[in-house]
Design a protein around this motif. Structure first.
Motif, PDB file in Angstrom:
ATOM      1  N   LEU A  96      14.835  -7.395 -11.404  1.00 24.59           N
ATOM      2  CA  LEU A  96      15.436  -6.110 -11.037  1.00 24.59           C
ATOM      3  C   LEU A  96      16.004  -5.328 -12.221  1.00 24.59           C
ATOM      4  O   LEU A  96      15.727  -4.128 -12.358  1.00 24.59           O
ATOM      5  CB  LEU A  96      16.507  -6.325  -9.965  1.00 24.59           C
ATOM      6  N   CYS A 134       6.640   7.476  -1.893  1.00 24.28           N
ATOM      7  CA  CYS A 134       7.698   7.746  -2.868  1.00 24.28           C
ATOM      8  C   CYS A 134       7.275   8.815  -3.865  1.00 24.28           C
ATOM      9  O   CYS A 134       8.117   9.581  -4.355  1.00 24.28           O
ATOM     10  CB  CYS A 134       8.071   6.468  -3.618  1.00 24.28           C
ATOM     11  N   MET A 171      13.649   5.201  -7.739  1.00 25.67           N
ATOM     12  CA  MET A 171      14.592   4.278  -7.105  1.00 25.67           C
ATOM     13  C   MET A 171      14.166   3.924  -5.681  1.00 25.67           C
ATOM     14  O   MET A 171      14.378   2.801  -5.211  1.00 25.67           O
ATOM     15  CB  MET A 171      15.994   4.905  -7.103  1.00 25.67           C
ATOM     16  N   ALA A 172      13.562   4.877  -4.988  1.00 26.16           N
ATOM     17  CA  ALA A 172      13.036   4.565  -3.656  1.00 26.16           C
ATOM     18  C   ALA A 172      11.935   3.518  -3.751  1.00 26.16           C
ATOM     19  O   ALA A 172      11.867   2.579  -2.947  1.00 26.16           O
ATOM     20  CB  ALA A 172      12.516   5.843  -3.001  1.00 26.16           C
ATOM     21  N   ALA A 213      11.661  -4.294  -3.983  1.00 26.82           N
ATOM     22  CA  ALA A 213      12.608  -5.396  -3.821  1.00 26.82           C
ATOM     23  C   ALA A 213      12.509  -6.002  -2.427  1.00 26.82           C
ATOM     24  O   ALA A 213      12.550  -7.234  -2.259  1.00 26.82           O
ATOM     25  CB  ALA A 213      14.028  -4.898  -4.089  1.00 26.82           C
ATOM     26  N   ALA A 214      12.369  -5.136  -1.403  1.00 26.40           N
ATOM     27  CA  ALA A 214      12.242  -5.647  -0.035  1.00 26.40           C
ATOM     28  C   ALA A 214      10.967  -6.464   0.136  1.00 26.40           C
ATOM     29  O   ALA A 214      10.981  -7.550   0.731  1.00 26.40           O
ATOM     30  CB  ALA A 214      12.273  -4.480   0.951  1.00 26.40           C
ATOM     31  N   LEU A 219      10.782   2.346   5.279  1.00 26.68           N
ATOM     32  CA  LEU A 219      11.750   1.309   4.921  1.00 26.68           C
ATOM     33  C   LEU A 219      12.276   0.594   6.152  1.00 26.68           C
ATOM     34  O   LEU A 219      12.399  -0.642   6.181  1.00 26.68           O
ATOM     35  CB  LEU A 219      12.904   1.934   4.136  1.00 26.68           C
ATOM     36  N   LEU A 223      11.709   1.297  -6.083  1.00 28.84           N
ATOM     37  CA  LEU A 223      12.368   0.044  -6.443  1.00 28.84           C
ATOM     38  C   LEU A 223      12.886  -0.669  -5.198  1.00 28.84           C
ATOM     39  O   LEU A 223      12.762  -1.896  -5.068  1.00 28.84           O
ATOM     40  CB  LEU A 223      13.509   0.328  -7.411  1.00 28.84           C
ATOM     41  N   LEU A 224      13.466   0.084  -4.267  1.00 26.09           N
ATOM     42  CA  LEU A 224      13.964  -0.521  -3.030  1.00 26.09           C
ATOM     43  C   LEU A 224      12.832  -1.132  -2.221  1.00 26.09           C
ATOM     44  O   LEU A 224      12.958  -2.238  -1.684  1.00 26.09           O
ATOM     45  CB  LEU A 224      14.709   0.529  -2.207  1.00 26.09           C
ATOM     46  N   ILE A 225      11.722  -0.404  -2.131  1.00 23.73           N
ATOM     47  CA  ILE A 225      10.579  -0.940  -1.384  1.00 23.73           C
ATOM     48  C   ILE A 225      10.044  -2.193  -2.068  1.00 23.73           C
ATOM     49  O   ILE A 225       9.747  -3.209  -1.421  1.00 23.73           O
ATOM     50  CB  ILE A 225       9.485   0.131  -1.264  1.00 23.73           C
TER      51      ILE A 225
END
Length: 761
Positions: A32, A98, A55-56, A62-63, A637, A58-60
């Motif tokens: 991360l 994204c 950043m969006a 990471a999930a 998400l 990155l969230l996807i």
């Protein structure tokens, strides 16, 4: 042979130790920080909104990475492979959303549109200046898509379930994050380059080595890395001199000056010598196609049409018909191989936005940059007034012309040797003077006025001077066509028809002292300059305000309301003024010309040459579908989180059920569950042999039970095959109609996952 109870570890897998769980989680934790640093640098390439998109993503990522770690602990074989493929597919969709790609373009029937948009975006990237602030939506999307896809790929590769290629996958993740960072900082240096580079180096080191460093060596490893970075931070500024060792930017600018094409828009009427290599000059985004104007040639100097420097501050250029809001348009322009001291627009330019330099007036309806000329990589948005009246509207426009069009009825004449002379009021001598003729408007029956400052003022002998000049034949033709026309629009149609009558397109016309007169009455051949120059001059002689516009034909459609404009599209055409409407485009050049052939049925075609109003078939190119589609993104998400949660719950329930029944045979369990779900649950005392007899009417269903019995008691075979499963499904649905077939599919679903393991014997 009796069945031996299987070892629960064979069914459930060996439970992971605490150290293994920690090492799996560390993959995501270590990935991360370095991914965040690299993603933020990539996001800085596009402003505004680039960082939010990254950043969006990155969230996807990471999930999805956390989901892969859960799969590694709880699944194996085909089930794991299917879920990994689903994670990759989800990552691709998430990256596109994204980046701002509309959801509709992700549907299969729009993949051709998606491919075209991405291809166009990739083609425009070499000429971009970063950070990109331009309005080209597919350029923005393509830049962001590269970053969002790499960001998600880094986290998926870092968390990919362990296997034979684990080392290769980890190095692939390290390579991807390195590309993400380096490709972003090369064209756009961070504001604190040494700090940014140091943080990235430290995070990258932790990413590639932390999982392998024993716990007792952590302190030494961190101290060593910190010391190396400290030395680098001290030495790097000293090595970074005020001048680069190799000035790549200087070399690039020199190459740009050498290869960028420039155009002189003033008419010359000699053999055509514009560059015709097919090189792309511009990409224009607009709701409707048109001619892209660079210059207004509003002065006829006695021989050629050229820009009038004295009309730079003439305001206003046109009347604005607010009853037609569709005539006001925003176009987005991306410059590629062109070097220009004019903003390229359409119709009458009203204003310039999103440009790196200030726009200042450069003539009627055109603007120029206040600083350096436009060059490859520049972009801007132009607000334009572009009337598209119908023939009926043009016929009804009338002759109530505004005062500002008086300058568009002037004709300069060369000195007419042997022509009429005038008396100089100060000396009483007869003089042969150069005159400017002011033609009255179409509805004004008065004689043209000769503006002759050297002869003491304005006199009404303009008609005599015209008839005696080298343009006498043209003036007589214009008067004859005007007398036969009831409206300015009818006169314009007659003029356009006469200009085109018997004329052929040629890029090597003859050279004459008065080229437009020779074109109309002698040679009857020429290219766009001859056709447009002759038509505009005849219109002025007949009292219709006219001028020549120069720039580019509409170009080649790329889809999404975008047009590729090349050097072969360079062109000139006519603009005629109509009261309460403004300047309207007409193109008398034959369609055989290279630029004109690109126009198709666009402006200026047909008998009248006016553009009938049609509803736009392409969506507006500016202000639509830009940035991240947040509703769709948050929906994705939420759906992804729900899917991951559902999978975790199902896997946990499955594991707990197996834990409570460690000696159960999976294949026998599946058979019992199938019979129960289909409503055919047998009595408790039913044996496999009796069940095989009961299903004997279906050879395939009987084979399924026999395979279960052989695997359980004889220890032979691998259990039921897929054909056995299909046969059992058909037998369970027999005689129950549609509802029975649905229940049979629920009872015996397709074998996408692992087949149940047979018991050890």
């Amino acid at each position: 042979m009796s069945a031996v109870a299987p070892d629960p570890r064979v069914i459930l897998g060996v439970p992971a130790t605490g150290e293994q769980v920690t090492r799996r989680a560390w993959r995501l934790v270590a990935a991360l920080p370095v991914t965040v640093i690299a993603a933020l640098q990539w996001g800085a390439l596009v402003r505004p909104g680039g960082a939010g998109s990254m950043m969006a993503a990155l969230l996807i990522g990471a999930a999805l990475g956390w989901g892969l770690l859960e799969l590694e602990a709880r699944t194996s074989g085909r089930t794991r492979a299917h879920w990994c493929a689903a994670a990759v597919l989800g990552g691709l969709v998430g990256a596109a959303l994204c980046a701002g790609v509309p959801v509709r373009d992700l549907l299969p029937d729009r993949w051709d549109v998606l491919a075209t948009g991405i291809s166009d975006g990739v083609a425009s990237i070499p000429d971009l200046l970063v950070p990109y602030r331009g309005p080209e939506v597919w350029t923005r999307r393509t830049i962001l898509l590269g970053g969002t896809a790499l960001t998600i790929a880094v986290l998926l590769l870092a968390c990919w379930p362990a296997g034979k290629r684990t080392t290769a996958l980890r190095w692939a993740a390290a390579t991807a994050v390195g590309v993400l960072y380096v490709a972003a900082v090369i064209p756009h240096t961070p504001s604190l380059p040494f700090l940014s580079g140091s943080l990235f180096a430290l995070a990258f080191l932790g990413f590639v080595r932390a999982e392998r460093i024993p716990q007792e060596q952590w302190r030494a490893g961190v101290a060593l890395a910190a010391g190396a970075l400290l030395i680098a931070v001290v030495l790097a500024p000293r090595l970074d001199g005020s001048r680069p060792w190799i000035d790549l930017q200087h070399l690039s600018e020199n190459a740009d000056r050498t290869h960028a094409e420039t155009f002189s828009w003033n008419h010359r009427y000699g053999p055509l010598d514009w560059p015709r290599t097919g090189r792309q000059m511009l990409t224009v985004s607009a709701s409707t196609p048109d001619y892209w104007k660079a210059a207004t040639l509003d002065e006829f100097d006695g021989k050629v049409w050229r820009e009038d420097a004295g009309n730079i501050f003439r305001v206003p250029d046109t009347e604005l018909d607010r009853t037609h809001p569709e005539w006001f348009q925003r176009i987005a322009v991306q410059v590629h191989g062109l070097r220009s001291d004019r903003y390229i627009g359409a119709g009458t330019l009203l204003s310039i936005a999103d440009s790196s330099t200030t726009a200042v007036p450069a003539g009627p309806g055109v603007f120029e940059p206040s600083g350096a000329p436009l060059r490859a990589g520049d972009s801007y948005v132009a607000n334009v007034y572009l009337p598209r009246p119908t023939p009926a509207e043009l016929s009804a426009a009338g002759v109530d012309y505004p005062d500002q069009v008086g300058a568009d009825l002037l004709i300069d004449l060369p000195r007419a040797a042997g022509g009429p002379s005038v008396i100089d009021s100060s000396s009483g001598r007869r003089v042969d003077a150069r005159a400017t003729i002011a033609i009255g408007t179409f509805g004004d029956p008065g004689s043209p006025v000769a503006i002759m400052p050297g002869a003491g003022g304005n006199v009404r002998i303009g008609g005599r001077l015209l008839l005696a000049s080298d343009y006498g034949r043209m003036y007589r033709l214009a008067r004859r066509l005007r007398a036969a026309s009831s409206t300015p629009y009818a006169f314009l149609r007659a003029v356009q028809s006469r200009v085109q009558q018997g004329a052929v397109y040629s890029e090597t016309p003859g050279v004459h002292r008065n080229p437009l007169d020779a074109f109309l009455f002698d040679d009857r051949q020429g290219y766009c300059q001859q056709f447009s120059g002759a038509m505009a001059l005849l219109l002025r002689m007949g009292g219709v305000p006219a001028r020549v516009a120069a720039g580019f034909a509409p170009g080649t459609p790329l889809g999404h309301g975008r047009y590729s404009v090349r050097d072969s599209d360079a062109h000139s055409w006519v603009e005629a003024y109509f009261p309460r409407i403004g300047w309207v485009t007409f193109d008398p050049t034959p369609s055989a010309s290279p630029a004109r052939s690109q126009a198709g049925d666009r402006p200026g075609d047909g008998a009248g040459g006016a553009r009938a109003q049609k509803p736009a078939t392409t969506r507006p190119a500016v202000g639509a579908d830009e940035g991240v589609h947040w509703p769709a993104l948050f929906g994705l998400l939420a759906a992804g989180a729900l899917l991951v949660l559902t999978v975790a719950v199902v896997l946990r329930a499955r594991r707990r059920r197996r834990a409570h029944r460690p000696h159960a045979d999976p294949m026998l369990e599946e058979l019992q569950r199938a019979l129960r779900r289909s409503g055919r649950e047998p009595a408790r005392a039913t044996t496999l042999q009796r069940l095989e007899s009961a299903l004997g009417s279906s050879a395939g269903a009987g084979s399924y039970v026999r395979a279960v019995r052989d695997a359980r008691f004889a220890g032979t075979g691998g259990g039921p095959t897929r054909s056995d499963r299909r046969a059992l499904r058909a037998a369970l649905a027999h005689g129950l109609g549609l509802r029975g077939r649905v229940r049979a599919w629920w009872a015996v679903p397709p074998a996408f996952g692992d087949r149940p393991r047979r018991a050890a014997s």
